[in-house]
Design a protein around this motif. Structure first.
Motif, short mmCIF file in Angstrom:
data_model
loop_
_atom_site.label_atom_id
_atom_site.label_comp_id
_atom_site.label_asym_id
_atom_site.label_seq_id
_atom_site.Cartn_x
_atom_site.Cartn_y
_atom_site.Cartn_z
N LEU A 82 -23.75 -14.01 58.63
CA LEU A 82 -24.64 -14.65 58.59
C LEU A 82 -25.79 -13.54 59.29
CD1 LEU A 82 -27.24 -16.40 57.81
CD2 LEU A 82 -26.76 -17.84 60.12
N THR A 83 -25.54 -12.73 60.69
CA THR A 83 -25.91 -12.71 61.54
C THR A 83 -26.76 -11.22 60.85
OG1 THR A 83 -25.59 -13.48 63.57
CG2 THR A 83 -27.01 -11.50 63.85
N GLY A 84 -25.47 -10.26 60.23
CA GLY A 84 -25.57 -8.48 59.30
C GLY A 84 -26.68 -9.05 58.64
N PHE A 85 -26.65 -10.22 57.13
CA PHE A 85 -27.24 -10.30 56.65
C PHE A 85 -28.87 -11.17 57.24
CE2 PHE A 85 -25.47 -11.20 52.47
CZ PHE A 85 -26.47 -11.11 51.84
N ILE A 86 -29.02 -11.22 58.05
CA ILE A 86 -30.82 -11.48 58.30
C ILE A 86 -30.40 -10.16 58.72
CG2 ILE A 86 -32.06 -12.55 60.24
CD1 ILE A 86 -30.10 -15.23 60.02
N ARG A 87 -30.04 -9.40 59.62
CA ARG A 87 -30.59 -8.05 59.50
C ARG A 87 -30.59 -7.16 58.83
NH1 ARG A 87 -30.60 -10.45 64.92
NH2 ARG A 87 -28.66 -9.97 65.97
N GLY A 88 -30.14 -7.44 57.87
CA GLY A 88 -30.57 -6.44 56.67
C GLY A 88 -31.91 -7.04 55.92
N LEU A 89 -32.42 -7.86 55.84
CA LEU A 89 -33.67 -9.05 54.58
C LEU A 89 -34.71 -8.37 55.80
CD1 LEU A 89 -32.43 -12.47 53.81
CD2 LEU A 89 -32.53 -10.61 52.41
N SER A 90 -34.15 -8.58 57.22
CA SER A 90 -35.26 -8.02 58.13
C SER A 90 -35.40 -6.34 57.79
CB SER A 90 -35.26 -8.09 59.46
OG SER A 90 -36.11 -7.52 60.33
N THR A 91 -34.39 -5.63 57.59
CA THR A 91 -34.46 -4.38 57.64
C THR A 91 -34.92 -3.66 56.16
OG1 THR A 91 -32.91 -3.46 58.99
CG2 THR A 91 -34.11 -1.85 57.16
N PHE A 92 -34.65 -4.60 55.66
CA PHE A 92 -35.58 -4.43 53.62
C PHE A 92 -36.65 -4.83 53.64
CE2 PHE A 92 -36.32 -5.74 50.19
CZ PHE A 92 -36.11 -4.68 49.45
N VAL A 93 -37.42 -6.03 54.45
CA VAL A 93 -39.34 -6.24 54.62
C VAL A 93 -39.41 -5.05 55.57
CG1 VAL A 93 -40.41 -7.83 55.96
CG2 VAL A 93 -38.43 -8.74 54.32
#
Length: 99
Positions: free
Chosen positions: A77-88
């Motif tokens: 979950l943490t990796g996913f949120i980090r990836g979404l943040s980078t994408f944004v």
């Protein structure tokens, strides 16, 4: 998990507003257009999802952006949120071209 669903919904709204892009999970549609972000959370063990980062947790994610679309994969979950943040952070809307 509810935490993953909440994070995806929150980032989806933001991504849609600033980038005119849509977000889909891998199970919704395997075909993707250049204006979509495909989320692959098939490696996440939902029985052990923790809403908070933990020491030693794998926060890795793979974000691929190319002419066929954008893909995000993570096993936590943490990796996913980090990836979404980078994408944004990569999204820029050009009001002159509408893209």
């Amino acid at each position: 998990s509810d935490d993953l669903r909440f994070a995806v919904e929150r980032y989806s709204r933001y991504i849609s507003l600033i980038g005119r892009l849509s977000v889909k999970s891998l199970s919704e549609n395997s075909n993707i257009s250049p204006n979509e972000l495909l989320l692959d959370c098939s490696e996440i063990d939902f029985k052990q999802v923790n809403p908070y980062p933990r020491m030693g947790e794998n926060e890795a994610y793979q974000l691929t952006i190319n002419s066929t679309g954008s893909y995000l994969r993570s096993s936590s979950l943490t990796g996913f949120i980090r990836g979404l943040s980078t994408f944004v952070q990569l999204i820029q809307y050009d009001s002159e071209t509408g893209r």
